[in-house]
Design an enzyme around this catalytic site. Structure first.
Site, PDB file in Angstrom:
ATOM      1  N   HIS A   1      38.441 -31.772  -1.181  1.00 25.38           N
ATOM      2  CA  HIS A   1      38.172 -33.008  -1.920  1.00 25.38           C
ATOM      3  C   HIS A   1      38.678 -32.984  -3.357  1.00 25.38           C
ATOM      4  O   HIS A   1      38.503 -33.953  -4.094  1.00 25.38           O
ATOM      5  CB  HIS A   1      36.676 -33.333  -1.914  1.00 25.38           C
ATOM      6  CG  HIS A   1      35.835 -32.382  -2.726  1.00 25.38           C
ATOM      7  ND1 HIS A   1      35.386 -31.192  -2.236  1.00 25.38           N
ATOM      8  CD2 HIS A   1      35.389 -32.444  -4.001  1.00 25.38           C
ATOM      9  CE1 HIS A   1      34.687 -30.557  -3.165  1.00 25.38           C
ATOM     10  NE2 HIS A   1      34.680 -31.295  -4.261  1.00 25.38           N
TER      11      HIS A   1
HETATM   12  C1  UD1 Z   1      32.547 -35.364  -7.419  1.00 28.22           C
HETATM   13  C2  UD1 Z   1      32.666 -34.406  -8.623  1.00 28.22           C
HETATM   14  C3  UD1 Z   1      33.232 -33.077  -8.152  1.00 28.22           C
HETATM   15  C4  UD1 Z   1      32.408 -32.520  -7.004  1.00 28.22           C
HETATM   16  C5  UD1 Z   1      32.291 -33.540  -5.897  1.00 28.22           C
HETATM   17  C6  UD1 Z   1      31.369 -32.995  -4.850  1.00 28.22           C
HETATM   18  C7  UD1 Z   1      33.192 -35.408 -10.818  1.00 28.22           C
HETATM   19  C8  UD1 Z   1      34.251 -35.640 -11.806  1.00 28.22           C
HETATM   20  N1  UD1 Z   1      33.594 -34.951  -9.618  1.00 28.22           N
HETATM   21  O1  UD1 Z   1      33.844 -35.612  -6.946  1.00 28.22           O
HETATM   22  O2  UD1 Z   1      33.202 -32.154  -9.224  1.00 28.22           O
HETATM   23  O3  UD1 Z   1      33.054 -31.355  -6.534  1.00 28.22           O
HETATM   24  O4  UD1 Z   1      31.748 -34.756  -6.428  1.00 28.22           O
HETATM   25  O5  UD1 Z   1      31.391 -33.679  -3.661  1.00 28.22           O
HETATM   26  O6  UD1 Z   1      32.040 -35.621 -11.102  1.00 28.22           O
HETATM   27  N2  UD1 Z   1      32.496 -42.039  -2.425  1.00 28.22           N
HETATM   28  C9  UD1 Z   1      31.900 -42.678  -1.384  1.00 28.22           C
HETATM   29  N3  UD1 Z   1      30.558 -42.476  -1.174  1.00 28.22           N
HETATM   30  C10 UD1 Z   1      29.796 -41.676  -1.972  1.00 28.22           C
HETATM   31  C11 UD1 Z   1      30.432 -41.023  -3.042  1.00 28.22           C
HETATM   32  C12 UD1 Z   1      31.785 -41.212  -3.259  1.00 28.22           C
HETATM   33  O7  UD1 Z   1      32.539 -43.415  -0.636  1.00 28.22           O
HETATM   34  O8  UD1 Z   1      28.585 -41.537  -1.715  1.00 28.22           O
HETATM   35  C13 UD1 Z   1      33.952 -42.228  -2.629  1.00 28.22           C
HETATM   36  C14 UD1 Z   1      34.284 -43.370  -3.585  1.00 28.22           C
HETATM   37  O9  UD1 Z   1      35.437 -43.978  -3.134  1.00 28.22           O
HETATM   38  C15 UD1 Z   1      34.582 -42.640  -4.887  1.00 28.22           C
HETATM   39  C16 UD1 Z   1      35.181 -41.340  -4.413  1.00 28.22           C
HETATM   40  O10 UD1 Z   1      34.499 -41.023  -3.200  1.00 28.22           O
HETATM   41  O11 UD1 Z   1      35.448 -43.361  -5.719  1.00 28.22           O
HETATM   42  C17 UD1 Z   1      35.028 -40.205  -5.402  1.00 28.22           C
HETATM   43  O12 UD1 Z   1      33.663 -40.047  -5.812  1.00 28.22           O
HETATM   44  P1  UD1 Z   1      33.322 -39.391  -7.238  1.00 28.22           P
HETATM   45  O13 UD1 Z   1      31.868 -39.148  -7.360  1.00 28.22           O
HETATM   46  O14 UD1 Z   1      33.963 -40.165  -8.328  1.00 28.22           O
HETATM   47  O15 UD1 Z   1      34.101 -38.032  -7.210  1.00 28.22           O
HETATM   48  P2  UD1 Z   1      34.154 -36.901  -6.084  1.00 28.22           P
HETATM   49  O16 UD1 Z   1      35.554 -36.771  -5.624  1.00 28.22           O
HETATM   50  O17 UD1 Z   1      33.080 -37.158  -5.075  1.00 28.22           O
HETATM   51  N1  UDP Z   2      28.177 -29.356   2.086  1.00 30.99           N
HETATM   52  C1  UDP Z   2      27.392 -30.077   2.980  1.00 30.99           C
HETATM   53  N2  UDP Z   2      28.010 -30.875   3.893  1.00 30.99           N
HETATM   54  C2  UDP Z   2      29.367 -30.996   3.971  1.00 30.99           C
HETATM   55  C3  UDP Z   2      30.159 -30.251   3.054  1.00 30.99           C
HETATM   56  C4  UDP Z   2      29.535 -29.452   2.108  1.00 30.99           C
HETATM   57  O1  UDP Z   2      26.161 -29.980   2.935  1.00 30.99           O
HETATM   58  O2  UDP Z   2      29.854 -31.752   4.819  1.00 30.99           O
HETATM   59  C5  UDP Z   2      27.501 -28.523   1.048  1.00 30.99           C
HETATM   60  C6  UDP Z   2      27.932 -27.078   0.945  1.00 30.99           C
HETATM   61  O3  UDP Z   2      27.208 -26.248   1.837  1.00 30.99           O
HETATM   62  C7  UDP Z   2      27.600 -26.755  -0.507  1.00 30.99           C
HETATM   63  C8  UDP Z   2      27.887 -28.067  -1.219  1.00 30.99           C
HETATM   64  O4  UDP Z   2      27.845 -29.069  -0.209  1.00 30.99           O
HETATM   65  O5  UDP Z   2      26.222 -26.427  -0.628  1.00 30.99           O
HETATM   66  C9  UDP Z   2      29.218 -28.034  -1.912  1.00 30.99           C
HETATM   67  O6  UDP Z   2      29.491 -29.310  -2.411  1.00 30.99           O
HETATM   68  P1  UDP Z   2      30.972 -29.863  -2.627  1.00 30.99           P
HETATM   69  O7  UDP Z   2      31.955 -29.022  -1.890  1.00 30.99           O
HETATM   70  O8  UDP Z   2      30.923 -31.318  -2.341  1.00 30.99           O
HETATM   71  O9  UDP Z   2      31.151 -29.732  -4.206  1.00 30.99           O
HETATM   72  P2  UDP Z   2      31.665 -28.572  -5.177  1.00 30.99           P
HETATM   73  O10 UDP Z   2      30.860 -27.347  -4.904  1.00 30.99           O
HETATM   74  O11 UDP Z   2      33.126 -28.393  -4.936  1.00 30.99           O
HETATM   75  O12 UDP Z   2      31.438 -29.138  -6.547  1.00 30.99           O
END
Ligand code: UD1
Ligand code: UDP
Length: 366
Positions: free
Chosen positions: A209
């Protein structure tokens, strides 16, 4: 007896839930601190939010600020505006933030300007890559935090190098691992392997992601090609983050026959998937740490990691995004290459207790 210290803990995005959960559990067992959860609403789909509250028995948030998605500036600013209003109406003693997401820096900045103590859990991690949005969030959050709780020695070294006084830094271990150790037994009851049709050690788990991987067309196409090659020799299961789902659809990338795409799964299913995998391919921060404790070989599809202990003593390897390198390393593992990890110091299930002790000793009202 004095009143309990009121700690406001922020959650916003998926990796925050498993970091806050053990703090809430530990607080429930003691009478000197109360943990009040505030959800910014950065993540909002059921399988990116509510499901984790249920599975991890996290107390319901006092409020969900409902911020949702947006550009970095929009999202960060919206969290700040809404959280400032909340804080002005709801007195707290200490703000606790975890990790490195936009909600982390936004809430830390608001509390700091209201002259509230800010404590940062998982402080000091550095990828030294300022093109990662999380790196900016880490550096800034640490700069305005009063107490810095680190998960590994590198965190302490990085903060010292930035001039943070030693008395503000506390090496306490890893709250995410507290949650993992506490949840393993329950996760074993998950039937996800049967549901998806996977066999013990006969598959790899994939997550992707990071914007640098999924928002860049040629990088994503390259990774996709490498995964297809790996999937010719083993099953792959890929719970797809919503950011990535949109990118795969936009590029028309369909999975090869042995790659099973799922919606994001809950924590217990994901823990079970990781624990029984032969291999993990990821660009996640937290998954590198979980793989280390589970002893499952992990290939990190990035050029750097802010979690070097997972490479030094764990079973994590940085492979970058060159398809030939990903394929070669992954197939070596599928064909039997192994590595025996050690447990990093203090990743023992007791980090949350240590953190609450330090906060209580620093800010307790006697
Ligand atoms: C965010 C964090 C990242 C973390 C990740 C974990 C920041 C800058 N990034 O990235 O560090 O590793 O979360 O998963 O804070 N969206 C949905 N449904 C949701 C959430 C998001 O559809 O419930 C989609 C939306 O299109 C959104 C995109 O995902 O624009 C990105 O979501 P966002 O929270 O901005 O960043 P992540 O890539 O999720
Ligand atoms: N995780 C989860 N379901 C998924 C993918 C990840 O519960 O489908 C959990 C994973 O075990 C870990 C956390 O989400 O505890 C990691 O989050 P993510 O990879 O979204 O964010 P990051 O650690 O890169 O910020």
């Amino acid at each position: 007896m004095s009143k309990p210290l009121r700690i406001c803990a922020i959650v916003g995005a998926r990796p925050n839930y498993m970091k806050i959960a053990p703090l809430a559990w530990a607080a429930a067992d003691r009478d000197d601190v109360d943990v009040v959860v505030v959800h910014t609403g950065q993540h909002y789909d059921r399988n990116m939010s509510d499901l984790f509250f249920e599975e991890l028995r996290i107390p319901q948030p006092d409020v969900n600020l409902g911020v949702g998605s947006g550009s970095h500036a929009q999202q960060t600013a919206e969290v700040m505006i809404r959280f400032e209003k909340y804080l002005l109406e709801h007195p707290i003693d200490v703000l606790l933030v975890v990790g490195d997401v936009n909600s982390t820096i936004a809430c830390a900045l608001v509390a700091s300007k209201l002259h509230l103590p800010v404590v940062h859990v998982e402080a000091g991690l550095r990828s030294f890559d300022r093109r990662m949005p999380e790196e900016i969030n880490r550096v800034l959050t640490d700069a305005i935090s009063d107490l810095l709780f680190v998960t590994e020695r590198s965190g302490e070294d990085n903060l010292r190098a930035e001039g943070v006084p030693a008395e503000r830094i506390h090496f306490v271990g890893n709250v995410m691992i507290d949650t993992l150790l506490r949840s393993r037994e329950l996760a074993e009851k998950s039937d996800v392997l049967e549901r998806v049709g996977l066999s013990e050690r006969g598959y790899g788990v994939v997550t992707l992601h990071r914007p640098s991987n999924v928002d860049d067309e040629s990088t994503l196409r390259g990774i996709w090609g490498a995964l297809a090659t790996v999937a010719a020799e083993t099953d792959l299961v890929f719970p797809v983050h919503p950011r990535t789902r949109a990118r795969l659809a936009a590029l028309g990338l369909a999975p090869p026959p042995r790659m099973k795409l799922l919606d994001p799964v809950g924590y217990l299913d994901f823990l079970k998937l990781q624990a029984h995998a032969g291999l993990i391919l990821t660009d996640s921060g937290g998954i590198q740490e979980e793989a280390t404790i589970l002893g499952v070989p992990c290939l990190t599809l990035r050029e750097n990691t802010e979690r070097p202990v997972t490479i030094e003593v764990g079973c994590n390897t940085l492979v970058g995004v060159d398809p030939a390198v990903i394929e070669a390393k992954a197939l070596a593992i599928v064909r039997g290459e192994t590595r025996r990890p050690e447990v990093p110091r203090y990743w023992d299930g007791r980090a949350a207790e240590r953190i609450l002790d330090v906060i209580r000793n620093s800010y307790g009202k006697d």
